[in-house]
Design a protein around this motif. Structure first.
Motif, short mmCIF file in Angstrom:
data_model
loop_
_atom_site.label_atom_id
_atom_site.label_comp_id
_atom_site.label_asym_id
_atom_site.label_seq_id
_atom_site.Cartn_x
_atom_site.Cartn_y
_atom_site.Cartn_z
N GLY B 194 0.81 -1.22 0.00
CA GLY B 194 0.00 0.00 0.00
C GLY B 194 0.85 1.27 0.00
N PRO B 195 1.84 1.38 0.89
CA PRO B 195 2.70 2.57 0.88
C PRO B 195 3.47 2.75 -0.43
CG PRO B 195 2.90 1.42 2.98
CD PRO B 195 2.05 0.55 2.09
N ASN B 202 1.46 9.39 -5.47
CA ASN B 202 1.21 10.56 -4.62
C ASN B 202 -0.24 10.67 -4.14
OD1 ASN B 202 3.72 11.94 -4.21
ND2 ASN B 202 3.73 12.27 -6.43
N GLN B 203 -0.89 9.55 -3.96
CA GLN B 203 -2.20 9.57 -3.30
C GLN B 203 -2.45 8.18 -2.73
OE1 GLN B 203 -4.28 10.31 -7.45
NE2 GLN B 203 -5.83 9.61 -6.00
N HIS B 212 -7.48 3.54 -13.08
CA HIS B 212 -6.17 4.19 -12.97
C HIS B 212 -5.07 3.19 -13.35
CE1 HIS B 212 -2.72 6.25 -11.21
NE2 HIS B 212 -3.47 7.34 -11.15
N PRO B 213 -4.03 3.65 -14.07
CA PRO B 213 -2.95 2.72 -14.47
C PRO B 213 -2.21 2.10 -13.28
CG PRO B 213 -2.41 5.01 -15.05
CD PRO B 213 -3.86 4.98 -14.66
N ALA B 214 -2.39 2.67 -12.10
CA ALA B 214 -1.76 2.09 -10.90
C ALA B 214 -2.11 0.62 -10.75
CB ALA B 214 -2.22 2.85 -9.66
#
Lengths: 304, 304
Positions: B194-195, B202-203, B212-214
């Motif tokens: 998670g971190p 940055n969120q 989201h591509p994340a």
């Protein structure tokens, strides 16, 4: 047990099968080699050897088959004893265990497993891993393969492990190298097997001098693989064998690179004592047949 | 066994300790939470809870302690039952097991292991891994940690595994990201906890929308980690838990990326049935206490 025990061992490799009969102290009484041709011919030659040995010496107590893989080592599985999807012509789905049950005796205890699973068992009984219940054996040669003992038992899940194919970060200085594994490119085997070294430097690994940069890179990749194996299996010792490790100057290089990569994360006495953590085989030259013998002894014990 | 059995469970986390007493069907009879302060205060509050419960209900049959690590889970080790090198102030070398032996009863069967080892045991008994002897539980949250069952037993070697820290190739699109693990930078935890997600984008991870591509990158890294875990442990199933996996849309993304990365190398029925291979916890919301209860039941069985 009979007064006199004879243990049969098969070291089934991709180029040859070696068969032996040993007494209960592992003294080899007779031995035979046959090229790995089509399965029927090769396996029949092995069976003939054991039948003749039984005629001359007396009945086998148990047999162990340490074989090239992939294979099915799980006794509860319907395909137990078979070689699985191998590129070796004719060998896919060969029922190796069934062949010897039929040819020798349906009552004979027979162990069947991969060469590396057999090797880790043999090392734990007679070699560099004696007294340890959590042990890894990794061979680095034409391919890279590993076997593990966990809580004193061979690690089998859906099958045997294939830890030679774990995926690793490519070193920044090696970024143009695409790896030699047809399945994964830059897995451990693709980056660090004998053929990978040869492909990267355009000469056979054994011909590279000790001061060649090939070896620092090789130590780096092997240490990377060992980091992941350590963190996943927490073995008490890791034994490295195979042709590449005949370059014994690699051992100290691997140990110091492993220490660096672990980044002081695992503060374990076993790992601090790196000389006794990453070690060569204790069965150099005899590991293959001893693997078969270890499987034979285990099969006998499992039956008793 | 007594007519009525009471099992105690402790879920010892970095921010709070949860204690519970359950009957033999896992019905929770009472429960208590206490912040993770200094060890003496926190452990004493837990012991008081169990002493009061014993006064009201009757003697505990067994206790299980599922605790944050690193810790020593090996009964034969001189430091068995202790928390090892933790950054948590005051907790390093705390003899958690010894504390409860003294405070409760020296005869009480007590199990002691990591939260993830306890979780894989609980999943195999009551959750998503029932009937399987070779199982992995991986939690993806503030950190990444894993526990494994091999041949029906918890995997312990020199200690418990730390498979959240295996080293992985960084994705070409992510090459500027240095990872958040203070020990290894871009290990699995450094890339996919998670971190790590929060640091990269940055969120907070939970605030990123599904498109989201994340998430594709997250699925890629988790699948990379799973490739290496599969090839090393050959588990029959892998259970994914932890806060990041509350994004349940990740499951199909991880499954298809894992299939792609394995490159058709493992032709196993378990892996072909990917829907039943990579699965969510079967004990959502109760995994922690059930982990403690599983350790308690195991401790009782080991003593019998």
């Amino acid at each position: 047990m009979k007064n006199e025990n004879f243990f049969g061992a098969i070291e089934g490799g991709g180029t040859k099968f070696i068969c032996a009969v040993a007494d209960e102290h592992n003294a080899i009484l007779r031995e035979m080699r046959v090229p790995t041709a089509l399965p029927q011919a090769t396996l029949a030659a092995c069976a003939d050897f054991f039948l003749q040995a039984q005629h001359d010496l007396g009945e086998l107590t148990a047999l162990g088959i340490a074989c090239f893989g992939p294979l099915d080592p799980r006794p509860t599985s319907p395909t137990y004893g078979q070689i699985l999807a191998t590129p070796k012509p004719g060998w896919e789905n060969t029922d190796v265990l069934g062949f010897f049950r039929t040819a020798l005796s349906t009552h004979l205890p027979i162990g069947f497993d991969t060469d590396v699973d057999a090797a880790v068992l043999a090392e734990s009984r007679w070699g560099a891993g004696q007294g340890l219940s959590n042990l890894v054996y990794l061979t680095i040669g034409t391919g890279i393969g590993g076997g593990a003992l966990v809580n004193g038992q061979l690690l089998h899940g859906y099958a045997h492990p294939e830890m030679g194919h774990i995926l690793l970060p490519v070193h920044p200085a090696d970024i143009s190298f695409k790896g030699v594994c047809p399945f994964h490119g830059t897995c451990l085997e693709g980056l660090a097997s004998g053929p990978a070294i040869e492909a990267r430097w355009n000469q056979p690994a054994a011909s590279l001098p000790q001061n060649h940069p090939a070896w620092q890179l090789e130590a780096h990749y092997l240490a990377l693989g060992l980091v992941n194996i350590c963190l996943t299996l927490a073995p008490e010792r890791i034994i490295l064998g195979g042709g590449v490790m005949n370059q014994s100057f690699l051992f100290p290089m691997i140990r110091s690179e492993l220490t660096r990569l672990l980044g002081n994360y695992l503060q374990m006495p076993q790992i601090a004592d790196m000389e006794n953590y990453i070690v060569p085989t204790g069965l150099a030259g005899i590991a293959g047949l001893y693997g078969g013998l270890a499987l034979a002894h285990q099969a006998l014990q499992n039956q008793q």
